[in-house]
Design a protein around this motif. Sequence first.
Motif, PDB file in Angstrom:
ATOM      1  N   GLY A  91      25.024  32.365  46.580  1.00 48.37           N
ATOM      2  CA  GLY A  91      25.959  31.734  45.873  1.00 48.37           C
ATOM      3  C   GLY A  91      25.970  32.064  44.555  1.00 48.37           C
ATOM      4  N   ALA A  92      25.095  32.439  43.698  1.00 45.89           N
ATOM      5  CA  ALA A  92      25.382  32.611  42.306  1.00 45.89           C
ATOM      6  C   ALA A  92      25.752  34.061  42.194  1.00 45.89           C
ATOM      7  N   LEU A  93      25.535  34.937  43.142  1.00 44.41           N
ATOM      8  CA  LEU A  93      25.700  36.648  42.886  1.00 44.41           C
ATOM      9  C   LEU A  93      27.316  36.364  43.436  1.00 44.41           C
ATOM     10  N   LEU A  94      27.620  35.490  44.507  1.00 38.81           N
ATOM     11  CA  LEU A  94      28.999  35.375  44.899  1.00 38.81           C
ATOM     12  C   LEU A  94      30.043  34.966  43.570  1.00 38.81           C
ATOM     13  N   ALA A  95      29.598  34.048  42.854  1.00 41.21           N
ATOM     14  CA  ALA A  95      30.321  33.856  41.637  1.00 41.21           C
ATOM     15  C   ALA A  95      30.311  34.851  40.663  1.00 41.21           C
ATOM     16  N   GLU A  96      29.288  35.664  40.620  1.00 39.40           N
ATOM     17  CA  GLU A  96      29.292  36.645  39.504  1.00 39.40           C
ATOM     18  C   GLU A  96      30.204  37.868  40.087  1.00 39.40           C
ATOM     19  N   ALA A  97      30.358  37.902  41.309  1.00 40.28           N
ATOM     20  CA  ALA A  97      31.417  39.012  41.943  1.00 40.28           C
ATOM     21  C   ALA A  97      32.829  38.442  41.704  1.00 40.28           C
ATOM     22  N   VAL A  98      32.968  37.283  41.570  1.00 40.92           N
ATOM     23  CA  VAL A  98      34.361  36.645  41.298  1.00 40.92           C
ATOM     24  C   VAL A  98      34.739  36.613  39.862  1.00 40.92           C
ATOM     25  N   VAL A  99      33.935  36.362  38.981  1.00 43.83           N
ATOM     26  CA  VAL A  99      34.182  36.371  37.726  1.00 43.83           C
ATOM     27  C   VAL A  99      34.108  37.786  36.991  1.00 43.83           C
ATOM     28  N   GLY A 100      33.640  38.737  37.808  1.00 41.93           N
ATOM     29  CA  GLY A 100      33.769  40.106  37.405  1.00 41.93           C
ATOM     30  C   GLY A 100      32.284  40.642  36.510  1.00 41.93           C
ATOM     31  N   ASP A 101      31.107  39.771  36.940  1.00 44.79           N
ATOM     32  CA  ASP A 101      29.819  40.227  35.945  1.00 44.79           C
ATOM     33  C   ASP A 101      29.505  41.556  36.562  1.00 44.79           C
ATOM     34  N   ILE A 102      29.847  41.897  37.745  1.00 48.53           N
ATOM     35  CA  ILE A 102      29.286  43.221  38.619  1.00 48.53           C
ATOM     36  C   ILE A 102      30.689  44.382  38.277  1.00 48.53           C
ATOM     37  N   PRO A 103      30.420  45.079  37.520  1.00 42.44           N
ATOM     38  CA  PRO A 103      31.688  46.093  37.131  1.00 42.44           C
ATOM     39  C   PRO A 103      31.517  46.893  38.662  1.00 42.44           C
TER      40      PRO A 103
END
Length: 315
Positions: free
Chosen positions: A257-269
């Motif tokens: 879930g935390a990684l999904l949020a990171e994908a949404v906010v753009g933490d993973i270029p």
Amino acid sequence: MTQTMNQTVVMTGATRGIGRVAAQRLLTRQPGTHLVLLSRGDATDVVADLQKTGGTVSAIPTDLASLHSVYEAAATVAHRCGAGDLPPLGAVVCNAGVQHTSTLVETVDGFEATFAVNVLANHILFRTLHQHVRPGGRVVVTVSDTHVGDLRHNLGMVPGPRWLPTDILAHTGAFSPPGRTRAGRTAYSTSKLAAIYLLHEYARRFPTGPAVYGYNPGLVPGTGLTRDADVLSRFAMRWLMPALTVSPLATTSAKAGALLAEAVVGDIPAPSGAYIDRDHVADSSPESYDPDRERQLWDAVEHLTTPFMHQEDNT
């Protein structure tokens, strides 16, 4: 870094599992967010709980197995954003998914339920909302490494995908024997392959945005995805598979879930159309790169979903 930009984020599959965790993380990371849940059941308690995290949360009753319901929910969001009742639309998160124990479950619209929810519903959300997403916004679809089809990615639990013409995949009985669990799981992995095909086509057809991504959480024990499975499978997912989360083979709901949020906010270029495998960009399966299938699927899905949307939204 915490972001305070006022924006609307639309999300399916946020009432439990990795979606619930992702929703909490998004509200913490982006306090200016108005999170709109598209949820079939009564989401009152979920809304109240999420609002304790921060931001604003509301829900629109939506049955993802009814394409008219999906369109009406998306059109409501578009109207409210246009009217200023909601902040600008910053992201659409298509996290919900279903897996059945056969290919005989039919929706009210006459489609096979796995394909309807995992492919057609997401397409309607994209087509209705993409033109309303603000510059720099993104669409994230939760996909699955079951689309790869080998033992390392599915531990032998889910058969690999079997590609067929879309009109066959979209209706019951695509895989034989249709009443068996194996057929239902094949429909699931095939629907996830279809989702990746469409992401590639979206990126190709809409190069100026919104950016689109497929997010693969990996094997996540304890979610509701196998709630309709046989007793042995449910036992394994609840009691045996969690032990694998200490290895690279599985991911906890909290981490996914935390990684999904990171994908949404753009933490993973990542470039538009990318496959985000947990915390990094990776190649999806070799089979998932097929421009001919991608174009044919787009055409077929457009044909199947157009009757459920107003003509002015199909430009």
